[in-house]
Each structure stands twice: as structure tokens, then as C-alpha cells.
Design a protein around this motif. Structure first.
Motif, PDB file in Angstrom:
ATOM      1  N   PRO A  77       0.811  -1.222   0.000  1.00  0.00           N
ATOM      2  CA  PRO A  77       0.000   0.000   0.000  1.00  0.00           C
ATOM      3  C   PRO A  77       0.844   1.272   0.000  1.00  0.00           C
ATOM      4  N   ALA A  78       1.998   1.242   0.676  1.00  0.00           N
ATOM      5  CA  ALA A  78       2.900   2.397   0.660  1.00  0.00           C
ATOM      6  C   ALA A  78       3.486   2.594  -0.734  1.00  0.00           C
ATOM      7  N   VAL A  79       3.835   1.488  -1.388  1.00  0.00           N
ATOM      8  CA  VAL A  79       4.326   1.557  -2.767  1.00  0.00           C
ATOM      9  C   VAL A  79       3.247   2.139  -3.677  1.00  0.00           C
ATOM     10  N   LEU A  80       2.014   1.700  -3.486  1.00  0.00           N
ATOM     11  CA  LEU A  80       0.898   2.203  -4.281  1.00  0.00           C
ATOM     12  C   LEU A  80       0.716   3.708  -4.085  1.00  0.00           C
ATOM     13  N   ALA A  81       0.758   4.161  -2.824  1.00  0.00           N
ATOM     14  CA  ALA A  81       0.602   5.586  -2.531  1.00  0.00           C
ATOM     15  C   ALA A  81       1.703   6.400  -3.204  1.00  0.00           C
ATOM     16  N   HIS A  82       2.930   5.913  -3.118  1.00  0.00           N
ATOM     17  CA  HIS A  82       4.079   6.587  -3.728  1.00  0.00           C
ATOM     18  C   HIS A  82       3.911   6.632  -5.245  1.00  0.00           C
ATOM     19  N   PHE A  83       3.478   5.511  -5.827  1.00  0.00           N
ATOM     20  CA  PHE A  83       3.273   5.452  -7.280  1.00  0.00           C
ATOM     21  C   PHE A  83       2.210   6.456  -7.726  1.00  0.00           C
ATOM     22  N   VAL A  84       1.084   6.496  -7.022  1.00  0.00           N
ATOM     23  CA  VAL A  84       0.005   7.419  -7.389  1.00  0.00           C
ATOM     24  C   VAL A  84       0.506   8.859  -7.349  1.00  0.00           C
ATOM     25  N   ASN A  85       1.279   9.201  -6.328  1.00  0.00           N
ATOM     26  CA  ASN A  85       1.821  10.553  -6.201  1.00  0.00           C
ATOM     27  C   ASN A  85       2.699  10.903  -7.404  1.00  0.00           C
ATOM     28  N   ASN A  86       3.635  10.009  -7.754  1.00  0.00           N
ATOM     29  CA  ASN A  86       4.557  10.291  -8.852  1.00  0.00           C
ATOM     30  C   ASN A  86       3.871  10.209 -10.217  1.00  0.00           C
ATOM     31  N   ALA A  87       3.020   9.208 -10.379  1.00  0.00           N
ATOM     32  CA  ALA A  87       2.348   9.011 -11.668  1.00  0.00           C
ATOM     33  C   ALA A  87       1.420  10.178 -11.991  1.00  0.00           C
ATOM     34  N   THR A  88       0.779  10.746 -10.973  1.00  0.00           N
ATOM     35  CA  THR A  88      -0.099  11.894 -11.184  1.00  0.00           C
ATOM     36  C   THR A  88       0.681  13.063 -11.770  1.00  0.00           C
ATOM     37  N   ALA A  89       1.896  13.291 -11.261  1.00  0.00           N
ATOM     38  CA  ALA A  89       2.738  14.375 -11.777  1.00  0.00           C
ATOM     39  C   ALA A  89       3.149  14.112 -13.222  1.00  0.00           C
ATOM     40  N   VAL A  90       3.510  12.860 -13.524  1.00  0.00           N
ATOM     41  CA  VAL A  90       3.928  12.502 -14.880  1.00  0.00           C
ATOM     42  C   VAL A  90       2.771  12.680 -15.864  1.00  0.00           C
ATOM     43  N   ILE A  91       1.602  12.153 -15.514  1.00  0.00           N
ATOM     44  CA  ILE A  91       0.438  12.241 -16.410  1.00  0.00           C
ATOM     45  C   ILE A  91      -0.005  13.689 -16.580  1.00  0.00           C
ATOM     46  N   SER A  92       0.033  14.468 -15.499  1.00  0.00           N
ATOM     47  CA  SER A  92      -0.337  15.886 -15.578  1.00  0.00           C
ATOM     48  C   SER A  92       0.596  16.627 -16.530  1.00  0.00           C
ATOM     49  N   ALA A  93       1.895  16.330 -16.452  1.00  0.00           N
ATOM     50  CA  ALA A  93       2.866  16.957 -17.342  1.00  0.00           C
ATOM     51  C   ALA A  93       2.592  16.581 -18.801  1.00  0.00           C
ATOM     52  N   TYR A  94       2.249  15.335 -19.025  1.00  0.00           N
ATOM     53  CA  TYR A  94       1.964  14.870 -20.393  1.00  0.00           C
ATOM     54  C   TYR A  94       0.724  15.561 -20.957  1.00  0.00           C
ATOM     55  N   VAL A  95      -0.327  15.636 -20.150  1.00  0.00           N
ATOM     56  CA  VAL A  95      -1.574  16.274 -20.600  1.00  0.00           C
ATOM     57  C   VAL A  95      -1.340  17.749 -20.898  1.00  0.00           C
ATOM     58  N   MET A  96      -0.556  18.415 -20.064  1.00  0.00           N
ATOM     59  CA  MET A  96      -0.262  19.832 -20.287  1.00  0.00           C
ATOM     60  C   MET A  96       0.460  20.035 -21.612  1.00  0.00           C
ATOM     61  N   GLN A  97       1.399  19.139 -21.910  1.00  0.00           N
ATOM     62  CA  GLN A  97       2.144  19.267 -23.166  1.00  0.00           C
ATOM     63  C   GLN A  97       1.268  18.957 -24.375  1.00  0.00           C
ATOM     64  N   LEU A  98       0.318  18.052 -24.212  1.00  0.00           N
ATOM     65  CA  LEU A  98      -0.645  17.780 -25.291  1.00  0.00           C
ATOM     66  C   LEU A  98      -1.469  19.032 -25.610  1.00  0.00           C
ATOM     67  N   LYS A  99      -1.720  19.825 -24.569  1.00  0.00           N
ATOM     68  CA  LYS A  99      -2.500  21.059 -24.741  1.00  0.00           C
ATOM     69  C   LYS A  99      -1.629  22.231 -25.182  1.00  0.00           C
ATOM     70  N   GLY A 100      -0.331  21.951 -25.375  1.00  0.00           N
ATOM     71  CA  GLY A 100       0.572  23.001 -25.836  1.00  0.00           C
ATOM     72  C   GLY A 100       1.059  23.933 -24.745  1.00  0.00           C
ATOM     73  N   LYS A 101       0.899  23.519 -23.492  1.00  0.00           N
ATOM     74  CA  LYS A 101       1.330  24.360 -22.382  1.00  0.00           C
ATOM     75  C   LYS A 101       2.753  24.013 -21.955  1.00  0.00           C
ATOM     76  N   SER A 102       3.439  25.001 -21.392  1.00  0.00           N
ATOM     77  CA  SER A 102       4.801  24.800 -20.911  1.00  0.00           C
ATOM     78  C   SER A 102       4.780  24.113 -19.549  1.00  0.00           C
ATOM     79  N   LEU A 103       5.830  23.322 -19.275  1.00  0.00           N
ATOM     80  CA  LEU A 103       5.936  22.670 -17.973  1.00  0.00           C
ATOM     81  C   LEU A 103       6.126  23.682 -16.853  1.00  0.00           C
ATOM     82  N   ASP A 104       6.561  24.883 -17.202  1.00  0.00           N
ATOM     83  CA  ASP A 104       6.722  25.928 -16.184  1.00  0.00           C
ATOM     84  C   ASP A 104       5.396  26.277 -15.522  1.00  0.00           C
ATOM     85  N   SER A 105       4.305  26.076 -16.267  1.00  0.00           N
ATOM     86  CA  SER A 105       2.985  26.416 -15.715  1.00  0.00           C
ATOM     87  C   SER A 105       2.578  25.472 -14.596  1.00  0.00           C
TER      88      SER A 105
END
Length: 252
Positions: free
Chosen positions: A186-214
Motif C-alpha cells: 500500500p505504501a508503494v501504491l501511494a508513492h506510485f500514485v503521487n509520482n504518476a499523477t505528476a507525470v500524467i499531468s505533465a503529459y496532458v499539459m504538453q498535449l495542450k501546448g502548455k509549458s511545464l513551467d505552468s
């Protein structure tokens, strides 16, 4: 292989060699004497898994708020040199993170999820919660001290001191999940969700043409942070009660 590909490969090798292999070796060695560091076994409640995922999403606004507060902290004047070094190191690591999170295809997303989310979630939880937290708890005979000291080491080793306190808080949260559930997963799962959310959010932002600085321009109010923390604490209490009831049933 591109420079980014080489960097991702090197990071994976270092992470596996430093964070995953040593805890597994220690686990196998200690298991012979009847001790178990990583707690692989045991049935995990489905409710605990679901609540752990919800917990990580609910705590996110509070973590974002603490990041902003941490970044506004200034050291005393006589520590100006140290603060300058810390901010420069923070800038370098932020640039490295943006380089790693630059994704142009679904394949890039999948590779980053493995390198940035899966491997660190397994390796860091094995090392910091499974080993360091367990060892410190055994030495001090204080479970809470073991959790928080391991969380402080976990945060410090990232060398990102302007995010030290929110990362330490997350480490402690992973530590309590490990203790309550009686399993490392469960701790591994919590850690994964935290990191994966950041990765997916960054990918979606770039799909929308936004900079990672945002990603750094998000603003969370004190009210939002308070509601986030309150809801997260309620979920933590629920996970604790479920785990406690399970242990009482097993002991009967």
C-alpha cells in the motif's frame, strides 16, 4: 540513444542498484532469522487499496500549499551562502525534472511512468520504509520516531530543500500506511500514485501546448489546503480502523 534516453536508462540502473537490490538482499538475509523487513505477505484489504488511492488525491492540494510555504522560507543572514547553494541546487534539479518530463508520444509517457513512478515507488519504499524505518523503530523502540526520522532522511536525500517539509510529510504518510496495513505494497501504491499523477499531468499539459513551467504556477488557498488536510486525516483514520479491526480478527 538520445541524451534523454541515456539519462533515463542511467537513472533506472542507479535506482534499481541503490534502492531495490540492497533492501531485497537484506530482506532475504533477515528472513532466515525469522525477521521480515519488507512485509510482502499478508492479505491486503480492498478497502485499504481504494482508500489509499483516494487519500493521495485528497492530500494533493495540501501538499501543493506546503510546497509554496516551504519555498517562501528564508534562512538567517549568516546562512546566506547555504541558502544560495540550496536555491541553485533546486534550480538545477528543476531543470533536470523538466527535461525528464518532456514527452511527445504515448511511448514517452509509458517510459516515464516506469522510470519516474514505478521504479522509485518500489525502490524508495523498500529502502526508506521497509529498511530505514524498521531499523530506526527497532533501535529507538518508538514507531512514530522511526516513521518521522525515516521520512526526514527520505526527504533530505532528494537534495531539494525548498520542498523538504512537504516531501517529509509525504514520507511520514507512506510510513504510517506501511505500519497500519502491515504490508509494503500500500505504501508503494501511494508513492506510485503521487509520482504518476505528476507525470500524467505533465503529459496532458504538453498535449495542450502548455509549458511545464505552468505546473509551478498553481495556487492553493489556505482554505483549500485545510479542507484537503481534514479530508485526508479522515481517510487516514478510516484506514487505521480497518487495519486495526483486521489485526484483532487475526489475533482472536
Amino acid at each position: 540513444m538520445s541524451s534523454k534516453g541515456s539519462l533515463l536508462l542511467m537513472q533506472s540502473i542507479v535506482s534499481i542498484g541503490s534502492f531495490i537490490a540492497p533492501p531485497l538482499a537484506l530482506h532475504q538475509f533477515e528472513k532466515r532469522s525469522g525477521s521480515e523487513y519488507l512485509k510482502f505477505g499478508g492479505k491486503i484489504s480492498g478497502r485499504v487499496i481504494i482508500l489509499t488511492v483516494i487519500l493521495m488525491f485528497s492530500i494533493a492540494p495540501y501538499i501543493d500549499w506546503t510546497v509554496k510555504i516551504n519555498q517562501m522560507m528564508d534562512l538567517p543572514a549568516f546562512m546566506e551562502g547555504l541558502e544560495r547553494w540550496m536555491r541553485e541546487k533546486e534550480r538545477e534539479l528543476a531543470e533536470l525534472t523538466k527535461h525528464l518530463l518532456t514527452m511527445k508520444s504515448p511511448a514517452d509517457l509509458m517510459i516515464n511512468l516506469v522510470v519516474v513512478a514505478v521504479i522509485p515507488a518500489i525502490g524508495e519504499e523498500f529502502l526508506f520504509r521497509g529498511c530505514f524505518q524498521t531499523i530506526i523503530t527497532r533501535i529507538t523502540r518508538n514507531q512514530h520516531l522511526g516513521i518521522w526520522l525515516a521520512a526526514a532522511i527520505f526527504s533530505a536525500i532528494h537534495i531539494q530543500f525548498l520542498g523538504f517539509f512537504p516531501r517529509m510529510f509525504l514520507g511520514a504518510l507512506f510510513g504510517y500506511i506501511f505500519v497500519w496495513s502491515g504490508s509494503i505494497w500500500p505504501a508503494v501504491l501511494a508513492h506510485f500514485v503521487n509520482n504518476a499523477t505528476a507525470v500524467i499531468s505533465a503529459y496532458v499539459m504538453q498535449l495542450k501546448g502548455k509549458s511545464l513551467d505552468s505546473m509551478d504556477n498553481t495556487s492553493t488557498s489556505l482554505l483549500e489546503a485545510s479542507v484537503s488536510l481534514s479530508f485526508a486525516l479522515l481517510i487516514c483514520y478510516t484506514i487505521f480502523k480497518i487495519s486495526k479491526q483486521k489485526k484483532e480478527v487475526l489475533n482472536d
